[in-house]
Structures are given as C-alpha cells and as structure tokens.
Design a protein around this motif. Structure first.
Motif, PDB file in Angstrom:
ATOM      1  N   PRO A   1     -17.055 -31.327 -32.028  1.00  9.51           N
ATOM      2  CA  PRO A   1     -16.833 -30.221 -31.083  1.00  9.51           C
ATOM      3  C   PRO A   1     -15.618 -30.436 -30.189  1.00  9.51           C
ATOM      4  O   PRO A   1     -14.883 -29.487 -29.899  1.00  9.51           O
ATOM      5  CB  PRO A   1     -18.133 -30.199 -30.275  1.00  9.51           C
ATOM      6  CG  PRO A   1     -19.165 -30.687 -31.237  1.00  9.51           C
ATOM      7  CD  PRO A   1     -18.467 -31.751 -32.039  1.00  9.51           C
ATOM      8  N   ASP A   2     -15.392 -31.683 -29.758  1.00 12.73           N
ATOM      9  CA  ASP A   2     -14.250 -31.955 -28.888  1.00 12.73           C
ATOM     10  C   ASP A   2     -12.918 -31.885 -29.630  1.00 12.73           C
ATOM     11  O   ASP A   2     -11.858 -31.906 -28.996  1.00 12.73           O
ATOM     12  CB  ASP A   2     -14.401 -33.324 -28.230  1.00 12.73           C
ATOM     13  CG  ASP A   2     -15.493 -33.322 -27.172  1.00 12.73           C
ATOM     14  OD1 ASP A   2     -15.809 -32.238 -26.649  1.00 12.73           O
ATOM     15  OD2 ASP A   2     -16.037 -34.405 -26.882  1.00 12.73           O
ATOM     16  N   GLU A   3     -12.979 -31.810 -30.956  1.00 12.70           N
ATOM     17  CA  GLU A   3     -11.772 -31.628 -31.761  1.00 12.70           C
ATOM     18  C   GLU A   3     -11.624 -30.170 -32.210  1.00 12.70           C
ATOM     19  O   GLU A   3     -10.944 -29.885 -33.180  1.00 12.70           O
ATOM     20  CB  GLU A   3     -11.816 -32.539 -32.992  1.00 12.70           C
ATOM     21  CG  GLU A   3     -11.773 -34.020 -32.646  1.00 12.70           C
ATOM     22  CD  GLU A   3     -11.989 -34.917 -33.855  1.00 12.70           C
ATOM     23  OE1 GLU A   3     -11.430 -36.031 -33.880  1.00 12.70           O
ATOM     24  OE2 GLU A   3     -12.734 -34.501 -34.783  1.00 12.70           O
ATOM     25  N   SER A   4     -12.265 -29.278 -31.472  1.00 12.29           N
ATOM     26  CA  SER A   4     -12.285 -27.862 -31.859  1.00 12.29           C
ATOM     27  C   SER A   4     -12.149 -26.961 -30.641  1.00 12.29           C
ATOM     28  O   SER A   4     -12.415 -27.366 -29.507  1.00 12.29           O
ATOM     29  CB  SER A   4     -13.610 -27.520 -32.566  1.00 12.29           C
ATOM     30  OG  SER A   4     -13.916 -28.431 -33.601  1.00 12.29           O
ATOM     31  N   LEU A   5     -11.752 -25.739 -30.903  1.00 15.33           N
ATOM     32  CA  LEU A   5     -11.842 -24.642 -29.954  1.00 15.33           C
ATOM     33  C   LEU A   5     -12.793 -23.600 -30.537  1.00 15.33           C
ATOM     34  O   LEU A   5     -13.000 -23.541 -31.750  1.00 15.33           O
ATOM     35  CB  LEU A   5     -10.473 -24.012 -29.712  1.00 15.33           C
ATOM     36  CG  LEU A   5      -9.399 -24.911 -29.095  1.00 15.33           C
ATOM     37  CD1 LEU A   5      -8.050 -24.194 -29.109  1.00 15.33           C
ATOM     38  CD2 LEU A   5      -9.775 -25.317 -27.676  1.00 15.33           C
ATOM     39  N   VAL A   6     -13.371 -22.793 -29.669  1.00 14.30           N
ATOM     40  CA  VAL A   6     -14.239 -21.708 -30.129  1.00 14.30           C
ATOM     41  C   VAL A   6     -13.663 -20.390 -29.630  1.00 14.30           C
ATOM     42  O   VAL A   6     -13.454 -20.202 -28.427  1.00 14.30           O
ATOM     43  CB  VAL A   6     -15.686 -21.875 -29.627  1.00 14.30           C
ATOM     44  CG1 VAL A   6     -16.537 -20.705 -30.108  1.00 14.30           C
ATOM     45  CG2 VAL A   6     -16.273 -23.192 -30.119  1.00 14.30           C
ATOM     46  N   VAL A   7     -13.379 -19.501 -30.569  1.00 17.39           N
ATOM     47  CA  VAL A   7     -12.865 -18.177 -30.259  1.00 17.39           C
ATOM     48  C   VAL A   7     -14.054 -17.214 -30.255  1.00 17.39           C
ATOM     49  O   VAL A   7     -14.741 -17.065 -31.265  1.00 17.39           O
ATOM     50  CB  VAL A   7     -11.810 -17.737 -31.292  1.00 17.39           C
ATOM     51  CG1 VAL A   7     -11.305 -16.327 -30.984  1.00 17.39           C
ATOM     52  CG2 VAL A   7     -10.660 -18.732 -31.332  1.00 17.39           C
ATOM     53  N   ILE A   8     -14.282 -16.570 -29.109  1.00 18.33           N
ATOM     54  CA  ILE A   8     -15.425 -15.668 -28.948  1.00 18.33           C
ATOM     55  C   ILE A   8     -14.888 -14.253 -28.782  1.00 18.33           C
ATOM     56  O   ILE A   8     -14.222 -13.942 -27.798  1.00 18.33           O
ATOM     57  CB  ILE A   8     -16.281 -16.064 -27.728  1.00 18.33           C
ATOM     58  CG1 ILE A   8     -16.666 -17.552 -27.817  1.00 18.33           C
ATOM     59  CG2 ILE A   8     -17.515 -15.187 -27.637  1.00 18.33           C
ATOM     60  CD1 ILE A   8     -17.324 -18.076 -26.555  1.00 18.33           C
ATOM     61  N   ARG A   9     -15.170 -13.412 -29.756  1.00 12.08           N
ATOM     62  CA  ARG A   9     -14.662 -12.039 -29.758  1.00 12.08           C
ATOM     63  C   ARG A   9     -15.805 -11.068 -29.477  1.00 12.08           C
ATOM     64  O   ARG A   9     -16.836 -11.088 -30.147  1.00 12.08           O
ATOM     65  CB  ARG A   9     -14.012 -11.719 -31.098  1.00 12.08           C
ATOM     66  CG  ARG A   9     -13.269 -10.378 -31.143  1.00 12.08           C
ATOM     67  CD  ARG A   9     -14.155  -9.197 -31.501  1.00 12.08           C
ATOM     68  NE  ARG A   9     -14.716  -9.306 -32.838  1.00 12.08           N
ATOM     69  CZ  ARG A   9     -15.650  -8.500 -33.328  1.00 12.08           C
ATOM     70  NH1 ARG A   9     -16.169  -7.541 -32.582  1.00 12.08           N
ATOM     71  NH2 ARG A   9     -16.117  -8.661 -34.552  1.00 12.08           N
ATOM     72  N   PHE A  10     -15.630 -10.218 -28.470  1.00 12.31           N
ATOM     73  CA  PHE A  10     -16.601  -9.192 -28.103  1.00 12.31           C
ATOM     74  C   PHE A  10     -16.124  -7.849 -28.651  1.00 12.31           C
ATOM     75  O   PHE A  10     -15.021  -7.395 -28.312  1.00 12.31           O
ATOM     76  CB  PHE A  10     -16.741  -9.096 -26.583  1.00 12.31           C
ATOM     77  CG  PHE A  10     -17.238 -10.358 -25.933  1.00 12.31           C
ATOM     78  CD1 PHE A  10     -18.574 -10.524 -25.624  1.00 12.31           C
ATOM     79  CD2 PHE A  10     -16.345 -11.392 -25.640  1.00 12.31           C
ATOM     80  CE1 PHE A  10     -19.024 -11.693 -25.017  1.00 12.31           C
ATOM     81  CE2 PHE A  10     -16.783 -12.566 -25.041  1.00 12.31           C
ATOM     82  CZ  PHE A  10     -18.130 -12.713 -24.725  1.00 12.31           C
ATOM     83  N   ALA A  11     -16.922  -7.200 -29.471  1.00 11.77           N
ATOM     84  CA  ALA A  11     -16.525  -5.903 -30.020  1.00 11.77           C
ATOM     85  C   ALA A  11     -16.335  -4.885 -28.908  1.00 11.77           C
ATOM     86  O   ALA A  11     -15.410  -4.067 -28.954  1.00 11.77           O
ATOM     87  CB  ALA A  11     -17.570  -5.407 -31.017  1.00 11.77           C
ATOM     88  N   ASN A  12     -17.204  -4.946 -27.897  1.00  8.95           N
ATOM     89  CA  ASN A  12     -17.088  -4.062 -26.739  1.00  8.95           C
ATOM     90  C   ASN A  12     -17.146  -4.920 -25.480  1.00  8.95           C
ATOM     91  O   ASN A  12     -18.231  -5.367 -25.086  1.00  8.95           O
ATOM     92  CB  ASN A  12     -18.212  -3.027 -26.734  1.00  8.95           C
ATOM     93  CG  ASN A  12     -18.124  -2.075 -25.552  1.00  8.95           C
ATOM     94  OD1 ASN A  12     -17.157  -2.108 -24.784  1.00  8.95           O
ATOM     95  ND2 ASN A  12     -19.118  -1.220 -25.397  1.00  8.95           N
ATOM     96  N   PRO A  13     -16.018  -5.179 -24.846  1.00 12.35           N
ATOM     97  CA  PRO A  13     -16.014  -6.083 -23.690  1.00 12.35           C
ATOM     98  C   PRO A  13     -16.551  -5.453 -22.409  1.00 12.35           C
ATOM     99  O   PRO A  13     -16.681  -6.147 -21.394  1.00 12.35           O
ATOM    100  CB  PRO A  13     -14.528  -6.433 -23.534  1.00 12.35           C
ATOM    101  CG  PRO A  13     -13.808  -5.249 -24.091  1.00 12.35           C
ATOM    102  CD  PRO A  13     -14.666  -4.727 -25.212  1.00 12.35           C
ATOM    103  N   LYS A  14     -16.883  -4.166 -22.440  1.00 18.41           N
ATOM    104  CA  LYS A  14     -17.388  -3.495 -21.236  1.00 18.41           C
ATOM    105  C   LYS A  14     -18.662  -4.185 -20.751  1.00 18.41           C
ATOM    106  O   LYS A  14     -19.601  -4.407 -21.527  1.00 18.41           O
ATOM    107  CB  LYS A  14     -17.671  -2.018 -21.524  1.00 18.41           C
ATOM    108  CG  LYS A  14     -18.119  -1.236 -20.303  1.00 18.41           C
ATOM    109  CD  LYS A  14     -18.346   0.233 -20.644  1.00 18.41           C
ATOM    110  CE  LYS A  14     -18.798   1.020 -19.421  1.00 18.41           C
ATOM    111  NZ  LYS A  14     -19.031   2.457 -19.735  1.00 18.41           N
TER     112      LYS A  14
END
Length: 292
Positions: free
Chosen positions: A225-238
C-alpha cells in the motif's frame, strides 16, 4: 434502487481486491449495527469447479477459446438480476454459497468447488454483494439498475494481474504459466463484461503502483500500500465533503473536480470516511420509509 430495502454492490475482476473492500464494509456494518445479508458473486456462476473444467474443454473444442467466468455463458445473470429486483421490492431473496476450499467446505460436508443449496437470505436491513458482476448490463439483463451504491474496485491492469498471479499461486497451487493462460483466455470477456461496469459505478477505487510493474509476470512481490496511490472517482461529486476528506487524509489531493487521490496506505481510512455516512444515510432513509 429501493429506499426500504437498499442494495450495496462491490464489483471488480478476479485479483482486483474486492475481498479487502468487503472486510472494510463488514467493519462498518458491525460498528454501526447494520444487519447486512452478504452475497458472494461466485455463487451465481453457472458451473461448479468440475463442470466448469468440462465446459471450458467443450468450448475450446467448439472453437470458443474465450469462454470464462466473466461472460454470460458461465453465469446466472437472470438469477442475479432476479435477486436484486426481489430484494429491492421485498427485502428477501434466495442465494447460495460457492465453497472455494476445504476450510469453507468442511462445515457443509461437501467437496470444495461445489455450491450449497439455494436458501432464503437471513433477515436483514441491507443487501451487500461482492463479485464480478454487480454492475453488469447486457441486451437481456440489467443488474446495474438496482444497487443504491455501486462501487468499482479496479487497480491498473498490471497490478491486477500481479495480485491475481500471486494469489492463485499461493492459495490454489497454480503455476505462473497456468495463471497467464487464464488471463489470456478471459481477456475478450474482460473487455466486454468487466470494463463497462466501471462507467456505471457511483464510486471507483483504482490503486496505482509507484514502483515498476512493467512485466507483471515476473514480479516477485505485490506492491505494498505504501508503494501505491489510490485514485477515487465520484460519478456525482455533489454532496461529497472534499475539504473534510482532504483534511483527514494527509498527503491527499484533488486531481479533478470529482477525483480524490490518497496514499495507498490510507485506502481503508478513506473508505471508512466516505462510506460510513453513506450507509448511515441509507439506514435513516429506510427507517423513515418503514415508519411512514
């Protein structure tokens, strides 16, 4: 979607890490006192282990080299769609369990690689699904229309393959060559059945390694995990409180207006912060609807 009988679904490929996400949700359910009926996607495969081997051999003999657990022919999409629809309407349904190994099979006194009989779901406030097809949609079936919260778990492809290779070698005794053959056989249906689901999800979690994974078939270790990033995408950010998340998740940042990037080691914390209020809102809506 259903106010009285909500459905949460986690969808992702084999080796994506959906099981780890399920453990996070189980912790949320325990802490918040939510009674969840948990359904595994493997239980909606059409064939048990022995039958699947036979079906694959027949498919290859008939010129169908892409037959796999990812596509229509090897799954019970009608039964999965019916479960989601029936649960959304009534809060009940039928499910079974696929017994992966000796430890899972022993209590049922069945061989591993078989299914338990279909049985009613336990009494619950919420249906939780984890598997390959929580957001699947075909010309005949539309499972994706039912979840109130649909979450995609989709590491970059090389990392997904590394995780699958290491898991299958460690827990199933496969060789690297055997796992590679599985990946290649599944690729056609991966593109047509797995990938499109991530355009239907409400939130996607994509782990991105920051170490060299250019040849996943010779990688000796899975990036930590410390050798990674996590991209979190929200379809609707509202309605998403991004300033709060940025303040709680140190070293995180926004890469787009609907996309949060967090250090890999904070993925579980990010899920706790994001999903706990969402689950509580679903439960409050349910409570209000039940007393109305």
């Amino acid at each position: 979607m259903s106010v009285k009988h909500p459905i949460v679904a986690i969808t992702g490929s084999s080796g994506a890490g959906t099981t780890s996400v399920t453990r996070t949700f189980e912790a949320i359910f325990r802490r918040e006192g939510v009674r969840a009926a948990i359904v595994e996607g493997d239980s909606f495969h059409r064939y048990d282990r022995a039958e699947m081997k036979k079906a694959m051999a027949e498919a290859e003999a008939n010129g169908k080299p892409h037959f796999s657990h990812f596509g229509t022919d090897a799954n019970l999409f009608s039964e999965l769609e019916n479960l989601f629809r029936h649960y959304a309407e009534t809060g009940t349904g039928q499910a079974r369990k696929y017994l992966h190994d000796e430890a899972e099979a022993a209590p049922f006194k069945q061989p591993p690689g078989t299914f338990t009989p279909w049985a009613p779901l336990p009494e619950s406030e919420l249906l939780f699904y984890e598997g390959l097809h929580g957001g699947v949609k075909t010309g005949e079936h539309d499972v994706a229309r039912y979840p109130d919260l649909l979450i995609g778990v989709v590491p970059v492809i090389n990392l997904e393959w590394i995780q699958k290779i290491h898991r299958d070698k460690a827990t199933r005794g496969y060789s690297t060559e055997a796992v590679t053959d599985v990946i290649l056989r599944r690729m056609h249906e991966y593109v047509h059945y797995i990938c499109p689901q991530f355009t239907r999800t409400h939130i996607n979690f994509q782990r991105v390694p920051v170490v060299d994974t250019s040849d996943p078939f010779i990688a000796r270790t899975i990036p930590t995990p410390d050798e990674s990033l996590v991209v979190i995408r929200f379809a609707n950010p509202k309605g998403i409180d991004f300033p709060y998340l940025l303040s709680m998740l140190h070293d995180s940042w926004m890469s787009r207006a609907n996309t949060l990037v967090v250090p890999g080691g904070k993925m579980d914390l990010a899920m706790q912060l994001i999903f706990t209020p969402m689950i509580l809102r679903l439960m409050e809506r349910r409570r209000q609807a039940m007393v109305a």
